[in-house]
Motif scaffolding. Structure first.
Motif, PDB file in Angstrom:
ATOM      1  N   MET A 156       0.802  -1.230   0.000  1.00 25.32           N
ATOM      2  CA  MET A 156       0.000   0.000   0.000  1.00 25.32           C
ATOM      3  C   MET A 156       0.834   1.280   0.000  1.00 25.32           C
ATOM      4  N   GLY A 157       2.129   1.189   0.300  1.00 22.39           N
ATOM      5  CA  GLY A 157       2.921   2.397   0.435  1.00 22.39           C
ATOM      6  C   GLY A 157       3.793   2.726  -0.761  1.00 22.39           C
ATOM      7  N   LEU A 158       4.079   1.714  -1.571  1.00 20.15           N
ATOM      8  CA  LEU A 158       5.050   1.894  -2.656  1.00 20.15           C
ATOM      9  C   LEU A 158       4.565   1.241  -3.944  1.00 20.15           C
ATOM     10  N   ILE A 159       5.074   1.739  -5.060  1.00 14.50           N
ATOM     11  CA  ILE A 159       4.946   1.033  -6.340  1.00 14.50           C
ATOM     12  C   ILE A 159       6.311   0.394  -6.569  1.00 14.50           C
ATOM     13  N   LEU A 160       6.420  -0.882  -6.232  1.00 17.44           N
ATOM     14  CA  LEU A 160       7.727  -1.540  -6.135  1.00 17.44           C
ATOM     15  C   LEU A 160       8.495  -1.560  -7.443  1.00 17.44           C
ATOM     16  N   ASP A 161       7.786  -1.628  -8.553  1.00 12.32           N
ATOM     17  CA  ASP A 161       8.469  -1.764  -9.834  1.00 12.32           C
ATOM     18  C   ASP A 161       8.812  -0.407 -10.460  1.00 12.32           C
ATOM     19  N   GLU A 162       8.551   0.668  -9.716  1.00 12.13           N
ATOM     20  CA  GLU A 162       8.907   2.005 -10.188  1.00 12.13           C
ATOM     21  C   GLU A 162      10.139   2.507  -9.449  1.00 12.13           C
ATOM     22  N   SER A 163      10.683   3.606  -9.923  1.00 13.41           N
ATOM     23  CA  SER A 163      11.926   4.138  -9.361  1.00 13.41           C
ATOM     24  C   SER A 163      11.697   4.850  -8.032  1.00 13.41           C
ATOM     25  N   ILE A 164      12.792   5.089  -7.333  1.00  7.24           N
ATOM     26  CA  ILE A 164      12.756   5.895  -6.113  1.00  7.24           C
ATOM     27  C   ILE A 164      12.165   7.271  -6.430  1.00  7.24           C
TER      28      ILE A 164
END
Length: 506
Positions: A352-360
């Protein structure tokens, strides 16, 4: 004592990063051997080498198991030798039964047809070994996370396990379930099963481990023998972080101002069961420069309270008022809650906190795209500049801000989540289990960020299942149980015993 496993001079390199550097590990037959280290130290990578996730030929060094050199091609290869790994993210299929999950890919069949009576009988036997009484045809989605973890272990036992590897097995469990799992490891040890336990919870490691190997920056720096009773948590921490840590929590002199946010008469019903009241007439407040904790057992309603306040992102038939600086504000959507000055750092950063496959970069700017846009068009240079600023400001360990978030350690992922909400410019941050699943060194860095937020005049609400963390960080602690606030304690007057008494008296 007989050695069941020896890993010799293991080196594993990813593009631009040496994850393991000439690591040696010896595990004795029938012991519980703990692996400790900060996030990103190389613990999980070492176990993935051992279990064939990273196959022979993708690393340097040798693996000896039962005195034979192994060349595992994949995880099925290592399982065939009795090496079973249970990852932190459980690999169960929710809508299949317990029996189907236990024998998935390893079905008990005759002439290509599954023998269900035999499967159910064997499942019942395996569940008995791990202390579960559920029926074999129970769907996995209908049992709690603690029981799901035990199903994973039953699945390992079905494969005639010799060496059981558990990667952060208690990170999502409440205290009672954690203790049951640790007791089970001790019982396995008595039966001659060898275990490798990866955990950040030093009290659990101290309780069950026979020996501890500490990994730091891809190297095995020490192996500590717990059997003589001379190993302290401070010894482990020193080897993990490479320095003494006289204080687990950074010192802070509170400078508390006027009340910043108030929540009044807050009530919330279950989203799927509209007659079930989850949050019951809650009143809380937080002042500028104050860190306020919310303590409670699993299921007390702390996360439901936080999410319902933050844009009504959880719950049904929500009522009550949120005031900022004494004036009522609209928090009916996430966008309006952000505009009102709120931020919510979820306990589940991966889902829920991050889009893992996207960049920092993408993740940090996601909650405040207008801040890096001109006339509605994203300015990629400004976006990278913001990400680089936060990379340096809160020490996100990464070669560059173009790195995908999925490749970061848990502690660094959490720093990205914090950066995202800091860039949104909130006045009040609600932090839900902000240090879950991260090591003691990274925790200290997160604590320092929280202290700096308070020093900058922000209001911080901190939800945590670790009472020492609340006692070490907060100025004031609300105690919650069954959707109600049972009382509050000043930090100077709080203790674990008082918190538990307050929880249980209601």
């Amino acid at each position: 004592m007989d050695t069941i496993l020896e890993m010799r001079n293991i080196t594993k390199t990813f593009p631009g990063v040496k994850a393991l550097d000439d690591v040696n590990l010896k595990v004795r037959r029938g012991e519980i051997h703990a692996l400790c280290g900060e996030n990103g130290a190389g613990k999980s990578t070492l176990m993935k080498v051992l279990s064939g996730v990273y196959p022979h030929g993708t690393y340097d060094g040798d693996i000896l198991f039962d005195d034979d050199i192994q060349s595992f091609k994949d995880i099925r290869d290592s399982e065939a030798r009795g090496i079973i790994i249970i990852h932190q993210e459980l690999a169960l299929v929710p809508l299949l039964s317990i029996a189907e999950n236990i024998f998935l890919g390893n079905e008990l069949s005759e002439n290509g047809v599954i023998n269900w009576p035999k499967t159910f009988a064997r499942t019942t036997e395996l569940l008995g070994k791990v202390g579960l009484r559920e029926a074999p045809n129970t769907l996995v989605t209908n049992i709690g996370v603690g029981k799901q973890q035990l199903v994973e272990i039953a699945k390992a036992l079905s494969k005639e396990v010799k060496l059981l590897i558990l990667d952060e097995p208690t990170s999502s469990l409440q205290e009672n379930d954690s203790q049951k799992l640790l007791d089970l490891l001790i019982e396995f040890r008595n039966q001659g099963i060898t275990s490798i336990l990866i955990s950040h919870k030093l009290n659990e490691i101290s309780r069950v481990a026979d020996r501890i190997t500490v990994i730091r920056d891809g190297k095995a720096v020490s192996t500590l023998d717990c059997l003589d009773g001379q190993i302290s948590e401070d010894d482990i921490v020193k080897d993990m972080v490479g320095r003494d840590m006289a204080h687990r929590y950074p010192e802070r002199t509170p400078n508390i101002g006027a009340t910043m946010m108030e929540v009044r008469n807050w009530t919330c019903y279950h989203p799927l069961h509209p007659t079930q009241k989850l949050i019951k007439d809650v009143h809380i407040d937080v002042a500028a420069g104050e860190v306020v904790g919310i303590a409670g057992l699993m299921g007390a309603g702390r996360t439901e309270l936080a999410m319902s306040i933050f844009g009504k992102s959880y719950g049904h038939n929500i009522s009550g008022d949120v005031l900022m600086h004494g004036k009522s504000v609209d928090v009916s959507t996430v966008q309006r809650a952000i505009a009102a000055g709120l931020a919510y750092v979820t306990e589940d950063r991966k889902e829920m906190g991050l889009i893992l496959d996207e960049s920092i970069t993408t993740n940090i700017t996601l909650a405040n795209l207008p801040g890096v846009s001109e006339h509605g068009v994203l300015n990629e240079g400004a976006e990278r500049g913001v990400a680089e600023e936060y990379r340096q400001k809160i020490n996100i360990r990464t070669p560059n801000v173009g790195q995908k978030v999925i490749n970061l350690s848990g502690g660094n992922q959490q720093k990205v989540v914090l950066s995202k909400w800091l860039f949104a410019g909130p006045e009040v941050l609600i932090l839900d289990e902000p240090t879950r699943g991260i090591d003691v060194g990274a925790k200290y860095e997160i604590y320092s960020i929280i202290n700096q937020l308070a020093a900058d005049g922000k209001g911080v609400i901190m939800i945590s299942s670790e009472m020492p963390e609340l006692l070490g960080m907060c100025d004031r602690i609300y105690v919650m149980n069954e959707g109600e606030i049972k009382g509050q304690l000043a930090a100077s007057d709080a203790s674990q015993e008082k918190i538990m008494h307050m929880i249980l008296k209601g």
